[in-house]
Write a protein that holds these residues in place. Sequence first.
Motif, PDB file in Angstrom:
ATOM      1  N   PRO A  76       0.828  -1.240  -0.130  1.00 17.57           N
ATOM      2  CA  PRO A  76       0.046  -0.114  -0.041  1.00 17.57           C
ATOM      3  C   PRO A  76       0.860   1.277  -0.027  1.00 17.57           C
ATOM      4  N   GLY A  77       0.471   2.171  -0.605  1.00 16.11           N
ATOM      5  CA  GLY A  77       0.922   3.611  -0.582  1.00 16.11           C
ATOM      6  C   GLY A  77       1.470   4.073   0.763  1.00 16.11           C
ATOM      7  N   HIS A  78       0.821   4.093   1.769  1.00 18.14           N
ATOM      8  CA  HIS A  78       1.402   4.485   3.145  1.00 18.14           C
ATOM      9  C   HIS A  78       2.352   3.519   3.718  1.00 18.14           C
ATOM     10  N   ALA A  79       2.805   2.495   3.146  1.00 13.87           N
ATOM     11  CA  ALA A  79       3.801   1.605   3.561  1.00 13.87           C
ATOM     12  C   ALA A  79       5.257   1.932   2.662  1.00 13.87           C
ATOM     13  N   LEU A  80       5.059   2.736   1.679  1.00 11.97           N
ATOM     14  CA  LEU A  80       6.223   2.767   0.787  1.00 11.97           C
ATOM     15  C   LEU A  80       7.277   3.585   1.414  1.00 11.97           C
ATOM     16  N   PRO A  81       7.102   4.767   2.103  1.00 11.16           N
ATOM     17  CA  PRO A  81       8.156   5.436   2.686  1.00 11.16           C
ATOM     18  C   PRO A  81       9.110   4.443   3.469  1.00 11.16           C
ATOM     19  N   HIS A  82       8.719   3.516   4.223  1.00 10.21           N
ATOM     20  CA  HIS A  82       9.382   2.498   4.961  1.00 10.21           C
ATOM     21  C   HIS A  82      10.625   1.646   4.181  1.00 10.21           C
ATOM     22  N   HIS A  83       9.919   1.580   2.699  1.00  5.61           N
ATOM     23  CA  HIS A  83      10.752   0.834   1.948  1.00  5.61           C
ATOM     24  C   HIS A  83      11.569   1.621   1.025  1.00  5.61           C
ATOM     25  N   LEU A  84      11.422   3.123   1.019  1.00  7.98           N
ATOM     26  CA  LEU A  84      12.303   3.770   0.241  1.00  7.98           C
ATOM     27  C   LEU A  84      13.738   3.632   0.212  1.00  7.98           C
ATOM     28  N   PRO A  85      14.501   3.660   1.507  1.00 11.73           N
ATOM     29  CA  PRO A  85      15.804   3.511   1.689  1.00 11.73           C
ATOM     30  C   PRO A  85      16.166   2.058   0.951  1.00 11.73           C
ATOM     31  N   GLU A  86      15.432   1.141   1.173  1.00 12.90           N
ATOM     32  CA  GLU A  86      16.159  -0.118   0.454  1.00 12.90           C
ATOM     33  C   GLU A  86      15.899  -0.161  -1.115  1.00 12.90           C
ATOM     34  N   ILE A  87      14.862   0.802  -1.401  1.00 10.55           N
ATOM     35  CA  ILE A  87      14.840   0.629  -2.879  1.00 10.55           C
ATOM     36  C   ILE A  87      15.761   1.557  -3.656  1.00 10.55           C
ATOM     37  N   LEU A  88      16.070   2.510  -2.810  1.00  2.86           N
ATOM     38  CA  LEU A  88      17.025   3.628  -3.292  1.00  2.86           C
ATOM     39  C   LEU A  88      18.529   2.899  -3.222  1.00  2.86           C
ATOM     40  N   ALA A  89      18.840   1.942  -2.313  1.00  2.00           N
ATOM     41  CA  ALA A  89      20.014   1.261  -2.339  1.00  2.00           C
ATOM     42  C   ALA A  89      20.105   0.178  -3.354  1.00  2.00           C
ATOM     43  N   LEU A  90      18.964  -0.456  -3.627  1.00  4.40           N
ATOM     44  CA  LEU A  90      18.899  -1.313  -4.597  1.00  4.40           C
ATOM     45  C   LEU A  90      19.314  -0.887  -5.850  1.00  4.40           C
ATOM     46  N   ARG A  91      18.626   0.451  -6.305  1.00  3.77           N
ATOM     47  CA  ARG A  91      18.787   0.965  -7.491  1.00  3.77           C
ATOM     48  C   ARG A  91      18.248   0.080  -8.883  1.00  3.77           C
ATOM     49  N   PRO A  92      16.934  -0.477  -8.642  1.00  7.70           N
ATOM     50  CA  PRO A  92      16.425  -0.989  -9.920  1.00  7.70           C
ATOM     51  C   PRO A  92      16.392  -0.373 -11.035  1.00  7.70           C
ATOM     52  N   GLY A  93      16.382  -1.039 -12.250  1.00  5.97           N
ATOM     53  CA  GLY A  93      16.241  -0.332 -13.573  1.00  5.97           C
ATOM     54  C   GLY A  93      15.015   0.471 -13.631  1.00  5.97           C
ATOM     55  N   LEU A  94      13.878  -0.046 -12.914  1.00  4.72           N
ATOM     56  CA  LEU A  94      12.567   0.636 -12.996  1.00  4.72           C
ATOM     57  C   LEU A  94      11.778   0.063 -11.904  1.00  4.72           C
ATOM     58  N   VAL A  95      11.077   0.981 -11.271  1.00  2.00           N
ATOM     59  CA  VAL A  95      10.225   0.749 -10.168  1.00  2.00           C
ATOM     60  C   VAL A  95       8.853   0.634 -10.640  1.00  2.00           C
ATOM     61  N   TRP A  96       7.934  -0.522 -10.551  1.00  2.00           N
ATOM     62  CA  TRP A  96       6.737  -0.364 -11.102  1.00  2.00           C
ATOM     63  C   TRP A  96       5.633  -0.373 -10.026  1.00  2.00           C
ATOM     64  N   LEU A  97       4.946   0.712  -9.703  1.00  2.00           N
ATOM     65  CA  LEU A  97       3.994   0.470  -8.480  1.00  2.00           C
ATOM     66  C   LEU A  97       2.437   0.267  -9.198  1.00  2.00           C
ATOM     67  N   GLN A  98       1.979  -1.012  -8.747  1.00  2.00           N
ATOM     68  CA  GLN A  98       0.785  -1.600  -9.322  1.00  2.00           C
ATOM     69  C   GLN A  98      -0.461  -0.682  -9.279  1.00  2.00           C
ATOM     70  N   VAL A  99      -1.468  -1.128  -9.888  1.00  2.00           N
ATOM     71  CA  VAL A  99      -2.679  -0.473  -9.878  1.00  2.00           C
ATOM     72  C   VAL A  99      -3.029  -0.247  -8.402  1.00  2.00           C
ATOM     73  N   GLY A 100      -3.512   1.219  -8.289  1.00  2.00           N
ATOM     74  CA  GLY A 100      -3.922   1.477  -6.709  1.00  2.00           C
ATOM     75  C   GLY A 100      -2.895   2.113  -6.024  1.00  2.00           C
ATOM     76  N   ILE A 101      -1.709   1.851  -6.095  1.00  2.00           N
ATOM     77  CA  ILE A 101      -0.476   2.228  -5.211  1.00  2.00           C
ATOM     78  C   ILE A 101      -0.125   3.541  -5.807  1.00  2.00           C
ATOM     79  N   ARG A 102      -0.140   4.506  -4.757  1.00  2.45           N
ATOM     80  CA  ARG A 102       0.430   5.826  -5.109  1.00  2.45           C
ATOM     81  C   ARG A 102       0.962   6.217  -3.700  1.00  2.45           C
ATOM     82  N   ASN A 103       2.018   6.940  -3.850  1.00  2.00           N
ATOM     83  CA  ASN A 103       2.649   7.861  -2.786  1.00  2.00           C
ATOM     84  C   ASN A 103       3.392   9.067  -3.248  1.00  2.00           C
ATOM     85  N   PRO A 104       2.935  10.345  -3.656  1.00  2.00           N
ATOM     86  CA  PRO A 104       3.734  11.284  -4.148  1.00  2.00           C
ATOM     87  C   PRO A 104       5.194  11.452  -3.764  1.00  2.00           C
TER      88      PRO A 104
END
Length: 138
Positions: A76-104
């Motif tokens: 869920p969008g509200h959980a994304l800030p918790h994952h942000l440091p790991e996503i930034l460290a991972l540096r995937p080629g593309l991040v895909w947020l599925q339908v209904g998932i938003r966090n500006p």
Amino acid sequence: MELKTLLEKARTIAVLGAHKDPSRPAFYVPDYLFRAGYRILPVNPRFAGEELFGERVLGHLSELKEPVDILDVFRPGHALPHHLPEILALRPGLVWLQVGIRNPEVEEALLGAGIPLVVDRCLMVEHKRLLGRLRALP
């Protein structure tokens, strides 16, 4: 890079929030992608150590020790800030947020870090639309 080209070149997709219930999108979307020939790396602490899509489920993104072409997010969008440091460290080629998932704020942080982003769309639907078939990867 065009989305179709990204999907054609991608080989490894990490799935944050992967699930083992076949009725849930967090199972049937990565299952479709697995059958399309992608290597799926499932991440979900609830199922850590179990097997999905021929791989051991990891508890956290930080446990991934290899490059990831696409990070497919089922959280869920509200959980994304918790994952942000790991996503930034991972540096995937593309991040895909599925339908209904938003966090500006997270979306802005990812784009600001130069990580391409697809928001509020289904990876399975877009794969079918752009590539029109299941395909075996070399």
